[in-house]
Design a protein around this motif. Structure first.
Motif, PDB file in Angstrom:
ATOM      1  N   SER A  40       0.827  -1.208   0.000  1.00 35.25           N
ATOM      2  CA  SER A  40       0.000   0.000   0.000  1.00 35.25           C
ATOM      3  C   SER A  40       0.862   1.260   0.000  1.00 35.25           C
ATOM      4  O   SER A  40       0.373   2.346  -0.285  1.00 35.25           O
ATOM      5  N   LEU A  41       2.148   1.107   0.293  1.00 35.68           N
ATOM      6  CA  LEU A  41       3.064   2.247   0.331  1.00 35.68           C
ATOM      7  C   LEU A  41       3.925   2.257  -0.923  1.00 35.68           C
ATOM      8  O   LEU A  41       4.229   1.217  -1.485  1.00 35.68           O
ATOM      9  N   SER A  42       4.331   3.431  -1.322  1.00 38.81           N
ATOM     10  CA  SER A  42       5.214   3.554  -2.471  1.00 38.81           C
ATOM     11  C   SER A  42       6.112   4.773  -2.285  1.00 38.81           C
ATOM     12  O   SER A  42       5.629   5.855  -1.952  1.00 38.81           O
ATOM     13  N   ALA A  43       7.377   4.584  -2.492  1.00 38.56           N
ATOM     14  CA  ALA A  43       8.339   5.676  -2.338  1.00 38.56           C
ATOM     15  C   ALA A  43       8.244   6.621  -3.520  1.00 38.56           C
ATOM     16  O   ALA A  43       8.024   6.198  -4.652  1.00 38.56           O
ATOM     17  N   THR A  44       8.442   7.883  -3.250  1.00 36.17           N
ATOM     18  CA  THR A  44       8.504   8.846  -4.342  1.00 36.17           C
ATOM     19  C   THR A  44       9.843   8.703  -5.051  1.00 36.17           C
ATOM     20  O   THR A  44      10.839   8.300  -4.453  1.00 36.17           O
ATOM     21  N   LYS A  45       9.868   9.034  -6.313  1.00 38.16           N
ATOM     22  CA  LYS A  45      11.075   8.838  -7.124  1.00 38.16           C
ATOM     23  C   LYS A  45      12.239   9.727  -6.691  1.00 38.16           C
ATOM     24  O   LYS A  45      13.377   9.426  -6.963  1.00 38.16           O
ATOM     25  N   ASP A  46      11.964  10.827  -6.015  1.00 35.29           N
ATOM     26  CA  ASP A  46      13.040  11.727  -5.622  1.00 35.29           C
ATOM     27  C   ASP A  46      13.558  11.466  -4.213  1.00 35.29           C
ATOM     28  O   ASP A  46      14.367  12.212  -3.693  1.00 35.29           O
ATOM     29  N   ASN A  47      13.113  10.375  -3.599  1.00 38.12           N
ATOM     30  CA  ASN A  47      13.551  10.050  -2.247  1.00 38.12           C
ATOM     31  C   ASN A  47      14.331   8.737  -2.290  1.00 38.12           C
ATOM     32  O   ASN A  47      13.760   7.650  -2.171  1.00 38.12           O
TER      33      ASN A  47
ATOM     34  N   ALA B 279      12.825  -1.264  -1.595  1.00 36.24           N
ATOM     35  CA  ALA B 279      13.481  -2.383  -2.263  1.00 36.24           C
ATOM     36  C   ALA B 279      13.964  -3.417  -1.243  1.00 36.24           C
ATOM     37  O   ALA B 279      13.831  -4.630  -1.463  1.00 36.24           O
ATOM     38  N   LEU B 280      14.497  -2.949  -0.133  1.00 33.30           N
ATOM     39  CA  LEU B 280      14.963  -3.849   0.914  1.00 33.30           C
ATOM     40  C   LEU B 280      13.802  -4.658   1.498  1.00 33.30           C
ATOM     41  O   LEU B 280      13.900  -5.883   1.657  1.00 33.30           O
ATOM     42  N   ALA B 281      12.702  -4.000   1.781  1.00 29.14           N
ATOM     43  CA  ALA B 281      11.544  -4.689   2.342  1.00 29.14           C
ATOM     44  C   ALA B 281      10.993  -5.725   1.369  1.00 29.14           C
ATOM     45  O   ALA B 281      10.660  -6.849   1.758  1.00 29.14           O
ATOM     46  N   ARG B 282      10.925  -5.380   0.096  1.00 32.75           N
ATOM     47  CA  ARG B 282      10.443  -6.338  -0.908  1.00 32.75           C
ATOM     48  C   ARG B 282      11.383  -7.543  -1.012  1.00 32.75           C
ATOM     49  O   ARG B 282      10.948  -8.681  -1.131  1.00 32.75           O
ATOM     50  N   ARG B 283      12.682  -7.289  -0.962  1.00 34.06           N
ATOM     51  CA  ARG B 283      13.657  -8.389  -1.034  1.00 34.06           C
ATOM     52  C   ARG B 283      13.551  -9.302   0.186  1.00 34.06           C
ATOM     53  O   ARG B 283      13.617 -10.524   0.074  1.00 34.06           O
ATOM     54  N   LEU B 284      13.364  -8.716   1.351  1.00 35.32           N
ATOM     55  CA  LEU B 284      13.196  -9.529   2.558  1.00 35.32           C
ATOM     56  C   LEU B 284      11.960 -10.416   2.455  1.00 35.32           C
ATOM     57  O   LEU B 284      11.990 -11.584   2.855  1.00 35.32           O
ATOM     58  N   LEU B 285      10.880  -9.882   1.905  1.00 38.40           N
ATOM     59  CA  LEU B 285       9.685 -10.699   1.711  1.00 38.40           C
ATOM     60  C   LEU B 285       9.962 -11.846   0.735  1.00 38.40           C
ATOM     61  O   LEU B 285       9.498 -12.970   0.943  1.00 38.40           O
ATOM     62  N   GLN B 286      10.717 -11.568  -0.319  1.00 38.94           N
ATOM     63  CA  GLN B 286      11.080 -12.625  -1.263  1.00 38.94           C
ATOM     64  C   GLN B 286      11.896 -13.720  -0.579  1.00 38.94           C
ATOM     65  O   GLN B 286      11.659 -14.912  -0.779  1.00 38.94           O
TER      66      GLN B 286
END
Length: 50
Positions: free
Chosen positions: A21-28, A36-43
């Motif tokens: 439900s969350l998404s980082a802004t491109k400038d942050n 990316a880290l959280a998604r990789r940990l879930l994988q």
């Protein structure tokens, strides 16, 4: 309310829903790296369960 203590007691499904439900802004860059880290940990967790 979302804080480190609350997150500690969340189920995996709740964490996944929150993450997607969350998404980082491109400038942050820091937020993008965290996302990316959280998604990789879930994988990795998914691979460990299989």
């Amino acid at each position: 309310m979302l804080n480190p203590v609350t997150i500690q007691y969340m189920s995996r499904e709740e964490i996944e829903r929150l993450l997607f439900s969350l998404s980082a802004t491109k400038d942050n860059e820091e937020a993008e790296a965290f996302e990316a880290l959280a998604r990789r940990l879930l994988q990795l967790l998914e691979q460990a369960v299989d």
